[in-house]
Design a protein around this motif. Structure first.
Motif, PDB file in Angstrom:
ATOM      1  N   PHE A   1      14.478  27.539  28.276  1.00 31.32           N
ATOM      2  CA  PHE A   1      14.957  27.865  26.934  1.00 31.32           C
ATOM      3  C   PHE A   1      15.945  26.783  26.536  1.00 31.32           C
ATOM      4  CE2 PHE A   1      14.646  32.707  27.871  1.00 31.32           C
ATOM      5  CZ  PHE A   1      13.289  32.680  27.635  1.00 31.32           C
ATOM      6  N   CYS A   2      15.887  26.340  25.313  1.00 29.81           N
ATOM      7  CA  CYS A   2      16.852  25.389  24.776  1.00 29.81           C
ATOM      8  C   CYS A   2      17.628  26.099  23.675  1.00 29.81           C
ATOM      9  CB  CYS A   2      16.155  24.155  24.225  1.00 29.81           C
ATOM     10  SG  CYS A   2      15.343  23.190  25.505  1.00 29.81           S
TER      11      CYS A   2
ATOM     12  N   ALA B   1       6.163  27.605  21.574  1.00 30.25           N
ATOM     13  CA  ALA B   1       6.231  29.031  21.228  1.00 30.25           C
ATOM     14  C   ALA B   1       7.078  29.165  19.962  1.00 30.25           C
ATOM     15  CB  ALA B   1       6.858  29.823  22.370  1.00 30.25           C
ATOM     16  N   THR B   2       7.079  30.335  19.387  1.00 28.11           N
ATOM     17  CA  THR B   2       7.838  30.557  18.163  1.00 28.11           C
ATOM     18  C   THR B   2       9.328  30.321  18.405  1.00 28.11           C
ATOM     19  OG1 THR B   2       6.238  32.221  17.476  1.00 28.11           O
ATOM     20  CG2 THR B   2       8.368  32.239  16.363  1.00 28.11           C
TER      21      THR B   2
ATOM     22  N   PHE C   1       9.105  33.656  28.174  1.00 24.01           N
ATOM     23  CA  PHE C   1       8.438  32.796  27.205  1.00 24.01           C
ATOM     24  C   PHE C   1       9.244  32.544  25.944  1.00 24.01           C
ATOM     25  CE2 PHE C   1       4.723  31.653  24.446  1.00 24.01           C
ATOM     26  CZ  PHE C   1       4.418  30.490  25.120  1.00 24.01           C
ATOM     27  N   VAL C   2       9.693  33.587  25.221  1.00 21.90           N
ATOM     28  CA  VAL C   2      10.365  33.388  23.943  1.00 21.90           C
ATOM     29  C   VAL C   2      11.786  33.933  24.004  1.00 21.90           C
ATOM     30  CG1 VAL C   2      10.275  33.897  21.475  1.00 21.90           C
ATOM     31  CG2 VAL C   2       8.165  33.557  22.741  1.00 21.90           C
ATOM     32  N   PRO C   3      12.789  33.097  23.641  1.00 20.84           N
ATOM     33  CA  PRO C   3      14.164  33.585  23.673  1.00 20.84           C
ATOM     34  C   PRO C   3      14.462  34.470  22.463  1.00 20.84           C
ATOM     35  CG  PRO C   3      14.113  31.360  22.825  1.00 20.84           C
ATOM     36  CD  PRO C   3      12.704  31.710  23.233  1.00 20.84           C
ATOM     37  N   THR C   4      15.469  35.316  22.616  1.00 15.12           N
ATOM     38  CA  THR C   4      16.010  36.086  21.493  1.00 15.12           C
ATOM     39  C   THR C   4      17.491  35.722  21.407  1.00 15.12           C
ATOM     40  OG1 THR C   4      14.458  37.871  21.847  1.00 15.12           O
ATOM     41  CG2 THR C   4      16.424  38.395  20.579  1.00 15.12           C
TER      42      THR C   4
ATOM     43  N   GLY D   1      17.061  28.303  18.908  1.00 18.45           N
ATOM     44  CA  GLY D   1      16.578  28.206  20.273  1.00 18.45           C
ATOM     45  C   GLY D   1      15.069  28.091  20.294  1.00 18.45           C
ATOM     46  N   TRP D   2      14.552  27.519  21.357  1.00 19.06           N
ATOM     47  CA  TRP D   2      13.108  27.391  21.502  1.00 19.06           C
ATOM     48  C   TRP D   2      12.753  27.310  22.979  1.00 19.06           C
ATOM     49  CZ3 TRP D   2      16.342  23.596  19.738  1.00 19.06           C
ATOM     50  CH2 TRP D   2      16.388  22.409  20.456  1.00 19.06           C
ATOM     51  N   THR D   3      11.506  27.567  23.252  1.00 18.01           N
ATOM     52  CA  THR D   3      10.973  27.451  24.600  1.00 18.01           C
ATOM     53  C   THR D   3      10.264  26.117  24.716  1.00 18.01           C
ATOM     54  OG1 THR D   3      10.623  29.825  24.717  1.00 18.01           O
ATOM     55  CG2 THR D   3       9.413  28.495  26.290  1.00 18.01           C
TER      56      THR D   3
END
Length: 185
Positions: free
Chosen positions: A151-152, A124-125, A174-177, A139-141
């Protein structure tokens, strides 16, 4: 091609075509009032990018050591000069490099302390902090074959990215902020 709108006159927009499709993520960063950097990813090729100066597009070489599946690029200005670009790889890591002018720095593979260990796929983005730190929060999923997500988050030092810590997620996340507080957390 990739549809691009640009303005070289106040309130007047022009359309241009760029090579590529952009279906797997597009990133744009401002260089100055007349120049932008644009990158896009594909599941089957390296990150493609170039400078758009008015109507003229000049494509550049892929980042060094770029991954064969490179998707969802994201830019962020680097205080010491240039732009950070992070992207998902469909491998066990996210990748990041700096672009200064038309020259890339070495790519870094950002690792995560996955639990349980084993194959995870960045898909994911990725996110990148927009604070003023030289090394941004990233960070990324990542997902496992069974579609469980994690999440990393890499809280970096003043001079390097640290191994990311996994944070468990609900099934539908899905996508972290990301954001960093005044203490750097």
């Amino acid at each position: 091609g990739l549809r691009c709108l640009y303005s070289d006159t106040l309130h007047i927009w022009r359309e241009g075509d760029l090579p590529g499709a952009g279906g797997d993520g597009v990133a744009v960063g401002a260089i100055d009032d007349t120049t932008a950097i644009i990158a896009w990813g594909t599941y089957t090729d390296f990150i493609r990018w170039g400078h758009l100066r008015g109507a003229q597009f000049e494509e550049g070489p892929p980042p060094p050591g770029a991954d064969g599946s490179s998707v969802a690029p994201v830019f962020r200005v680097r205080p010491s000069g240039g732009h950070w670009m992070i992207w998902a790889t469909h491998e066990n890591h996210a990748s990041i490099a700096t672009l200064i002018g038309s020259t890339w720095t070495d790519r870094e593979s950002l690792q995560c302390s996955y639990s349980p260990p084993g194959p995870h796929y960045t898909d994911a983005t990725p996110q990148i902090g927009h604070d003023r730190a030289e090394f941004p929060l990233v960070g990324w999923t990542a997902s496992r074959v069974n579609y469980s997500y994690v999440f990393c988050i890499s809280c970096c030092s003043d001079s390097a990215f640290e191994r990311a810590e996994p944070i468990g997620t609900p099934e539908d996340a899905f996508v972290p902020t990301l954001a960093r507080d005044r203490n750097g957390d």
